[in-house]
Design a protein around this motif. Structure first.
Motif, PDB file in Angstrom:
ATOM      1  N   UNK A 187      58.051  37.827  33.132  1.00 37.11           N
ATOM      2  CA  UNK A 187      57.751  38.538  34.538  1.00 37.11           C
ATOM      3  C   UNK A 187      56.196  39.268  34.554  1.00 37.11           C
ATOM      4  N   UNK A 188      55.921  39.983  33.550  1.00 32.98           N
ATOM      5  CA  UNK A 188      54.452  40.464  33.516  1.00 32.98           C
ATOM      6  C   UNK A 188      53.561  39.303  33.418  1.00 32.98           C
ATOM      7  N   UNK A 189      54.038  38.299  32.634  1.00 39.25           N
ATOM      8  CA  UNK A 189      52.969  36.950  32.727  1.00 39.25           C
ATOM      9  C   UNK A 189      52.849  36.365  33.736  1.00 39.25           C
ATOM     10  N   UNK A 190      54.043  36.445  34.861  1.00 41.04           N
ATOM     11  CA  UNK A 190      53.741  35.595  36.061  1.00 41.04           C
ATOM     12  C   UNK A 190      52.925  36.656  37.004  1.00 41.04           C
ATOM     13  N   UNK A 191      52.850  37.827  37.024  1.00 45.58           N
ATOM     14  CA  UNK A 191      51.867  38.587  37.714  1.00 45.58           C
ATOM     15  C   UNK A 191      50.612  38.704  37.305  1.00 45.58           C
ATOM     16  N   UNK A 192      50.478  38.444  35.996  1.00 43.69           N
ATOM     17  CA  UNK A 192      49.051  38.221  35.335  1.00 43.69           C
ATOM     18  C   UNK A 192      48.486  37.054  35.597  1.00 43.69           C
ATOM     19  N   UNK A 193      49.353  36.003  35.862  1.00 41.69           N
ATOM     20  CA  UNK A 193      48.811  34.852  36.252  1.00 41.69           C
ATOM     21  C   UNK A 193      48.485  34.505  37.613  1.00 41.69           C
ATOM     22  N   UNK A 194      49.218  35.286  38.469  1.00 36.30           N
ATOM     23  CA  UNK A 194      49.133  35.342  40.222  1.00 36.30           C
ATOM     24  C   UNK A 194      47.780  35.968  40.296  1.00 36.30           C
ATOM     25  N   UNK A 195      47.505  37.041  39.463  1.00 37.17           N
ATOM     26  CA  UNK A 195      46.200  37.927  39.648  1.00 37.17           C
ATOM     27  C   UNK A 195      45.098  37.040  39.324  1.00 37.17           C
ATOM     28  N   UNK A 218      61.031  40.933  41.966  1.00 37.97           N
ATOM     29  CA  UNK A 218      61.462  40.929  43.160  1.00 37.97           C
ATOM     30  C   UNK A 218      60.710  40.008  44.094  1.00 37.97           C
ATOM     31  N   UNK A 219      61.169  39.492  45.264  1.00 33.78           N
ATOM     32  CA  UNK A 219      60.857  38.565  46.023  1.00 33.78           C
ATOM     33  C   UNK A 219      59.523  39.118  46.650  1.00 33.78           C
ATOM     34  N   UNK A 220      58.235  38.457  46.547  1.00 27.62           N
ATOM     35  CA  UNK A 220      56.994  38.590  47.341  1.00 27.62           C
ATOM     36  C   UNK A 220      56.118  39.431  46.253  1.00 27.62           C
ATOM     37  N   UNK A 221      56.558  39.589  45.131  1.00 22.66           N
ATOM     38  CA  UNK A 221      55.836  40.500  44.222  1.00 22.66           C
ATOM     39  C   UNK A 221      54.491  39.657  44.031  1.00 22.66           C
ATOM     40  N   UNK A 222      54.812  38.345  43.446  1.00 19.51           N
ATOM     41  CA  UNK A 222      53.639  37.563  43.318  1.00 19.51           C
ATOM     42  C   UNK A 222      52.295  37.490  44.037  1.00 19.51           C
ATOM     43  N   UNK A 223      52.956  37.264  45.468  1.00 18.85           N
ATOM     44  CA  UNK A 223      51.637  37.126  46.568  1.00 18.85           C
ATOM     45  C   UNK A 223      51.098  38.811  46.634  1.00 18.85           C
ATOM     46  N   UNK A 224      52.000  39.491  46.520  1.00 22.55           N
ATOM     47  CA  UNK A 224      51.501  41.413  46.466  1.00 22.55           C
ATOM     48  C   UNK A 224      50.271  41.142  45.198  1.00 22.55           C
ATOM     49  N   UNK A 225      50.616  40.697  44.085  1.00 25.93           N
ATOM     50  CA  UNK A 225      49.708  40.860  43.030  1.00 25.93           C
ATOM     51  C   UNK A 225      48.310  39.983  43.423  1.00 25.93           C
ATOM     52  N   UNK A 226      48.605  38.961  44.195  1.00 16.39           N
ATOM     53  CA  UNK A 226      47.292  38.184  44.543  1.00 16.39           C
ATOM     54  C   UNK A 226      46.361  39.108  45.471  1.00 16.39           C
ATOM     55  N   UNK A 227      47.119  39.840  46.540  1.00 14.49           N
ATOM     56  CA  UNK A 227      46.441  40.628  47.315  1.00 14.49           C
ATOM     57  C   UNK A 227      45.768  41.670  46.361  1.00 14.49           C
ATOM     58  N   UNK A 228      46.481  42.231  45.772  1.00 16.42           N
ATOM     59  CA  UNK A 228      45.731  43.280  44.727  1.00 16.42           C
ATOM     60  C   UNK A 228      44.690  42.730  44.014  1.00 16.42           C
ATOM     61  N   UNK A 229      44.738  41.683  43.607  1.00  9.30           N
ATOM     62  CA  UNK A 229      43.458  41.365  42.592  1.00  9.30           C
ATOM     63  C   UNK A 229      42.418  40.759  43.748  1.00  9.30           C
ATOM     64  N   UNK A 230      42.749  40.415  45.126  1.00  8.13           N
ATOM     65  CA  UNK A 230      41.665  40.500  45.767  1.00  8.13           C
ATOM     66  C   UNK A 230      40.895  41.500  46.194  1.00  8.13           C
ATOM     67  N   UNK A 231      41.548  42.732  46.218  1.00 10.33           N
ATOM     68  CA  UNK A 231      40.896  43.978  46.459  1.00 10.33           C
ATOM     69  C   UNK A 231      40.150  44.617  45.081  1.00 10.33           C
ATOM     70  N   UNK A 232      40.576  44.053  43.939  1.00  4.08           N
ATOM     71  CA  UNK A 232      39.803  44.418  42.621  1.00  4.08           C
ATOM     72  C   UNK A 232      38.506  43.549  42.907  1.00  4.08           C
ATOM     73  N   UNK A 233      38.632  42.217  43.119  1.00  7.90           N
ATOM     74  CA  UNK A 233      37.407  41.546  43.244  1.00  7.90           C
ATOM     75  C   UNK A 233      36.437  41.931  44.098  1.00  7.90           C
ATOM     76  N   UNK A 234      36.945  42.278  45.419  1.00 18.86           N
ATOM     77  CA  UNK A 234      36.023  42.793  46.427  1.00 18.86           C
ATOM     78  C   UNK A 234      35.566  43.985  45.735  1.00 18.86           C
ATOM     79  N   UNK A 235      36.123  45.126  45.122  1.00 15.20           N
ATOM     80  CA  UNK A 235      35.322  46.106  44.664  1.00 15.20           C
ATOM     81  C   UNK A 235      34.464  45.871  43.664  1.00 15.20           C
ATOM     82  N   UNK A 236      34.669  45.140  42.675  1.00 16.34           N
ATOM     83  CA  UNK A 236      33.728  44.605  41.550  1.00 16.34           C
ATOM     84  C   UNK A 236      32.544  43.954  42.093  1.00 16.34           C
ATOM     85  N   UNK A 237      32.658  43.233  42.945  1.00 10.72           N
ATOM     86  CA  UNK A 237      31.659  42.389  43.573  1.00 10.72           C
ATOM     87  C   UNK A 237      30.935  43.295  44.177  1.00 10.72           C
ATOM     88  N   UNK A 238      31.215  44.406  45.065  1.00  9.91           N
ATOM     89  CA  UNK A 238      30.566  44.969  45.790  1.00  9.91           C
ATOM     90  C   UNK A 238      29.450  45.888  44.885  1.00  9.91           C
TER      91      UNK A 238
END
Length: 191
Positions: free
Chosen positions: A13-21, A146-166
């Motif tokens: 499960x944690x691996x699946x989230x890591x890969x989505x990120x 839980x359903x939708x958590x991988x998509x939520x992880x992708x959105x979270x990763x997008x905010x991480x990337x945006x913060x770092x890139x800025x």
């Protein structure tokens, strides 16, 4: 720019989230995804993302990993080290952008979190934390997510990337860094 996503996962499960990120970060970073058991080197990482399952309200320990493995109805991955040990022996990571996440069962009040423990340790190592610790939910000890958590992880990763890139200087195709200079001239380029 380089991103390192390190995860500890017993049931996948944690691996699946890591890969989505990692999938989301690949748009802006050269991403390495690594199981903590491989003890991946930090190298010249611009963004470090650490993920682990929550065990006994914190990061796992040898005792909690053994307990979960014995108790599980499906075979868990047995391993000797986890995120706790990996970060315990980490060098100073001054200035590295970092974030931490965990997988945990969704409960009304959960007093501890592997992500919060990893977040504090990363901050103590000198990392610049770009987000609060984040929890992604599983339906039980062995999962699934839980359903939708991988998509939520992708959105979270997008905010991480945006913060770092800025916060990091930008590089053009030739590898030059663009630095904002307050003049009428062209931006200064350095390599």
């Amino acid at each position: 720019m380089k991103a390192l996503v390190v995860y500890e996962s017993m049931f996948g499960n944690t691996e699946a989230i890591a890969r989505a990120i990692a999938e989301c970060l690949e748009a802006d970073f050269d991403v390495t995804v690594a199981d903590v058991r491989t003890m991946p080197p930090f190298g010249d990482t611009d963004l470090l993302v650490i993920g682990a399952p929550t065990h006994a309200f914190s990061t796992s320990r040898p005792r909690t990993r053994a307990h979960v493995t014995r108790k599980a109805t499906i075979r868990a991955r047995a391993f000797g080290i986890g995120v706790r040990e990996y970060l315990e022996y980490a060098p100073w990571l001054t200035g590295v952008h970092a974030a931490a996440f965990d997988t945990t069962m969704k409960m009304p009040v959960l007093p501890g979190s592997a992500a919060r423990k990893a977040h504090r340790r990363l901050r103590g190592l000198g990392c610049h934390m770009v987000a609060a610790a984040e929890s992604f939910h599983v339906t039980g000890t062995t999962g699934p997510l839980v359903g939708g958590e991988a998509d939520r992880a992708r959105r979270w990763a997008g905010t991480l990337a945006g913060t770092v890139l800025a916060e990091l200087p930008s590089r053009d195709a030739a590898g030059f860094t663009t630095v904002a200079v307050m003049t009428d001239a062209e931006p200064l380029r350095t390599q």
